[in-house]
Write a protein that holds these residues in place. Structure first.
Motif, PDB file in Angstrom:
ATOM      1  N   SER A   6      31.189 -10.689  53.691  1.00  0.00           N
ATOM      2  CA  SER A   6      30.279  -9.810  52.956  1.00  0.00           C
ATOM      3  C   SER A   6      30.840  -9.559  51.557  1.00  0.00           C
ATOM      4  CB  SER A   6      30.066  -8.489  53.699  1.00  0.00           C
ATOM      5  OG  SER A   6      31.281  -7.805  53.817  1.00  0.00           O
ATOM      6  N   LYS A   7      30.005  -9.000  50.717  1.00  0.00           N
ATOM      7  CA  LYS A   7      30.392  -8.793  49.323  1.00  0.00           C
ATOM      8  C   LYS A   7      29.647  -7.578  48.785  1.00  0.00           C
ATOM      9  CE  LYS A   7      30.598 -11.136  44.894  1.00  0.00           C
ATOM     10  NZ  LYS A   7      29.794 -11.695  43.888  1.00  0.00           N
ATOM     11  N   THR A   8      30.299  -6.835  47.902  1.00  0.00           N
ATOM     12  CA  THR A   8      29.606  -5.739  47.230  1.00  0.00           C
ATOM     13  C   THR A   8      28.960  -6.282  45.965  1.00  0.00           C
ATOM     14  OG1 THR A   8      31.180  -4.124  48.076  1.00  0.00           O
ATOM     15  CG2 THR A   8      29.869  -3.460  46.164  1.00  0.00           C
ATOM     16  N   ILE A   9      27.666  -6.047  45.852  1.00  0.00           N
ATOM     17  CA  ILE A   9      26.943  -6.542  44.676  1.00  0.00           C
ATOM     18  C   ILE A   9      26.356  -5.372  43.889  1.00  0.00           C
ATOM     19  CG2 ILE A   9      26.384  -8.761  45.727  1.00  0.00           C
ATOM     20  CD1 ILE A   9      23.539  -7.713  46.224  1.00  0.00           C
ATOM     21  N   HIS A  10      26.123  -5.634  42.611  1.00  0.00           N
ATOM     22  CA  HIS A  10      25.510  -4.630  41.725  1.00  0.00           C
ATOM     23  C   HIS A  10      24.335  -5.300  41.035  1.00  0.00           C
ATOM     24  CE1 HIS A  10      29.710  -3.365  42.206  1.00  0.00           C
ATOM     25  NE2 HIS A  10      29.243  -2.130  42.109  1.00  0.00           N
ATOM     26  N   VAL A  13      17.245  -2.823  40.235  1.00  0.00           N
ATOM     27  CA  VAL A  13      15.978  -3.085  40.934  1.00  0.00           C
ATOM     28  C   VAL A  13      14.924  -2.130  40.385  1.00  0.00           C
ATOM     29  CG1 VAL A  13      14.794  -3.189  43.156  1.00  0.00           C
ATOM     30  CG2 VAL A  13      17.206  -3.837  43.009  1.00  0.00           C
ATOM     31  N   ASN A  14      13.936  -2.677  39.752  1.00  0.00           N
ATOM     32  CA  ASN A  14      12.880  -1.880  39.111  1.00  0.00           C
ATOM     33  C   ASN A  14      13.469  -0.829  38.174  1.00  0.00           C
ATOM     34  OD1 ASN A  14      10.997  -3.365  40.535  1.00  0.00           O
ATOM     35  ND2 ASN A  14      10.931  -1.916  42.233  1.00  0.00           N
ATOM     36  N   GLY A  15      14.535  -1.242  37.493  1.00  0.00           N
ATOM     37  CA  GLY A  15      15.142  -0.369  36.493  1.00  0.00           C
ATOM     38  C   GLY A  15      16.180   0.593  37.035  1.00  0.00           C
ATOM     39  N   ARG A  16      16.387   0.603  38.349  1.00  0.00           N
ATOM     40  CA  ARG A  16      17.379   1.508  38.945  1.00  0.00           C
ATOM     41  C   ARG A  16      18.619   0.717  39.350  1.00  0.00           C
ATOM     42  NH1 ARG A  16      14.716   6.263  40.758  1.00  0.00           N
ATOM     43  NH2 ARG A  16      12.954   6.512  39.357  1.00  0.00           N
ATOM     44  N   PRO A  17      19.804   1.249  39.036  1.00  0.00           N
ATOM     45  CA  PRO A  17      21.015   0.549  39.463  1.00  0.00           C
ATOM     46  C   PRO A  17      21.191   0.619  40.979  1.00  0.00           C
ATOM     47  CG  PRO A  17      21.559   2.628  38.396  1.00  0.00           C
ATOM     48  CD  PRO A  17      20.085   2.474  38.276  1.00  0.00           C
ATOM     49  N   VAL A  18      21.585  -0.486  41.569  1.00  0.00           N
ATOM     50  CA  VAL A  18      21.796  -0.557  43.014  1.00  0.00           C
ATOM     51  C   VAL A  18      23.162  -1.172  43.274  1.00  0.00           C
ATOM     52  CG1 VAL A  18      21.059  -1.723  45.149  1.00  0.00           C
ATOM     53  CG2 VAL A  18      19.345  -0.766  43.595  1.00  0.00           C
ATOM     54  N   GLU A  19      23.930  -0.530  44.149  1.00  0.00           N
ATOM     55  CA  GLU A  19      25.176  -1.128  44.640  1.00  0.00           C
ATOM     56  C   GLU A  19      25.011  -1.284  46.140  1.00  0.00           C
ATOM     57  OE1 GLU A  19      29.117   0.551  43.511  1.00  0.00           O
ATOM     58  OE2 GLU A  19      29.477   0.594  45.681  1.00  0.00           O
ATOM     59  N   ALA A  20      25.318  -2.452  46.656  1.00  0.00           N
ATOM     60  CA  ALA A  20      25.129  -2.681  48.084  1.00  0.00           C
ATOM     61  C   ALA A  20      26.163  -3.655  48.605  1.00  0.00           C
ATOM     62  CB  ALA A  20      23.726  -3.225  48.347  1.00  0.00           C
ATOM     63  N   GLU A  21      26.666  -3.365  49.798  1.00  0.00           N
ATOM     64  CA  GLU A  21      27.532  -4.345  50.460  1.00  0.00           C
ATOM     65  C   GLU A  21      26.642  -5.173  51.368  1.00  0.00           C
ATOM     66  OE1 GLU A  21      31.109  -2.963  52.171  1.00  0.00           O
ATOM     67  OE2 GLU A  21      31.446  -4.846  53.263  1.00  0.00           O
ATOM     68  N   VAL A  22      26.637  -6.470  51.139  1.00  0.00           N
ATOM     69  CA  VAL A  22      25.712  -7.339  51.879  1.00  0.00           C
ATOM     70  C   VAL A  22      26.476  -8.496  52.507  1.00  0.00           C
ATOM     71  CG1 VAL A  22      23.747  -6.786  50.404  1.00  0.00           C
ATOM     72  CG2 VAL A  22      25.204  -8.733  49.820  1.00  0.00           C
ATOM     73  N   GLU A  23      25.993  -8.930  53.652  1.00  0.00           N
ATOM     74  CA  GLU A  23      26.512 -10.174  54.221  1.00  0.00           C
ATOM     75  C   GLU A  23      26.109 -11.311  53.287  1.00  0.00           C
ATOM     76  OE1 GLU A  23      25.049 -10.720  58.148  1.00  0.00           O
ATOM     77  OE2 GLU A  23      26.240  -9.077  58.982  1.00  0.00           O
ATOM     78  N   CYS A  24      26.994 -12.264  53.116  1.00  0.00           N
ATOM     79  CA  CYS A  24      26.730 -13.343  52.156  1.00  0.00           C
ATOM     80  C   CYS A  24      25.512 -14.176  52.545  1.00  0.00           C
ATOM     81  CB  CYS A  24      27.965 -14.222  52.009  1.00  0.00           C
ATOM     82  SG  CYS A  24      29.309 -13.327  51.186  1.00  0.00           S
ATOM     83  N   PHE A  68      19.695 -15.806  48.335  1.00  0.00           N
ATOM     84  CA  PHE A  68      20.631 -14.853  48.913  1.00  0.00           C
ATOM     85  C   PHE A  68      20.781 -13.643  47.994  1.00  0.00           C
ATOM     86  CE2 PHE A  68      22.360 -18.857  50.863  1.00  0.00           C
ATOM     87  CZ  PHE A  68      21.979 -18.554  52.156  1.00  0.00           C
ATOM     88  N   ALA A  69      20.956 -12.484  48.612  1.00  0.00           N
ATOM     89  CA  ALA A  69      21.136 -11.266  47.813  1.00  0.00           C
ATOM     90  C   ALA A  69      22.343 -11.411  46.882  1.00  0.00           C
ATOM     91  CB  ALA A  69      21.302 -10.055  48.735  1.00  0.00           C
TER      92      ALA A  69
END
Ligand code: FES
Ligand code: FES
Length: 174
Positions: A6-10, A13-24, A68-69
């Motif tokens: 998994s990896k943390t991505i930044h 989305v629609n102008g809002r910052p998103v941080e998420a840990e996602v499976e690759c 992929f995300a």
């Protein structure tokens, strides 16, 4: 059983910052729908064939079921929730409503996202250009005639007002 990387991505989305840990291996569509609850992005085929999952990544229309995300890390993502609002729909959304360009509505978010890209790149398309551009977006209800009509009407509207074809009138909150 080995754990899934998994990896943390930044991303935005629609102008809002998103941080998420996602499976690759997580598709972008899954991040949008299941994590961010942006369920306007639909999943029809899950194999890049129907176009229902179309969103914009850095301004380009892509199939979010097969991206992929993690590939959207650092990107600006726009979904149908970032296009117009109920009170102030985008000219494309208004044209779809006015010209009866939807029945069940399942294909509509993907159609709109693809049509937005079309009108940005070809502001005054011919009917043939609209049909060609939307040929990767499948609709099993309408027969496409009114969809083409709506896109042409929106093109005329945005040309007449000078309003950019991909201008959003608001962003939904995540
Ligand atoms: Fe992505 Fe059909 S669900 S193209
Ligand atoms: Fe039903 Fe297009 S309106 S699939």
């Amino acid at each position: 059983m080995p754990s899934v990387p998994s990896k943390t991505i930044h991303l935005s989305v629609n102008g809002r910052p998103v941080e998420a840990e996602v499976e690759c291996r997580m598709p972008l569509a899954e991040l949008l729908r299941d994590r961010l609850r942006l369920t306007g992005t639909h999943i029809g085929c899950d194999t890049s064939q129907c176009g229902a999952c179309t969103v914009h990544v850095d301004g380009v229309a892509v199939r979010s079921c097969t991206l992929f995300a993690v590939q959207a890390d650092g990107s600006e993502v726009r979904t149908i929730e970032g296009v117009g609002t109920a009170g102030e729909p985008h000219p494309l959304q208004a044209a779809f409503q006015e010209h009866h360009a939807l029945q069940c509505g399942f294909c509509t978010p993907g159609m709109i996202m693809t049509a937005l890209e079309l009108l940005r790149t070809v502001p005054s398309p011919t009917p043939e250009t609209v049909r060609h551009y939307l040929e990767g977006n499948l609709c099993r209800c309408t027969g496409y005639y009114n969809i083409v009509k709506a896109v042409l009407a929106a093109a005329a509207e945005t040309q007449g007002t000078g309003r950019p074809a991909d201008e959003g009138s608001g962003h939904a909150s995540l």
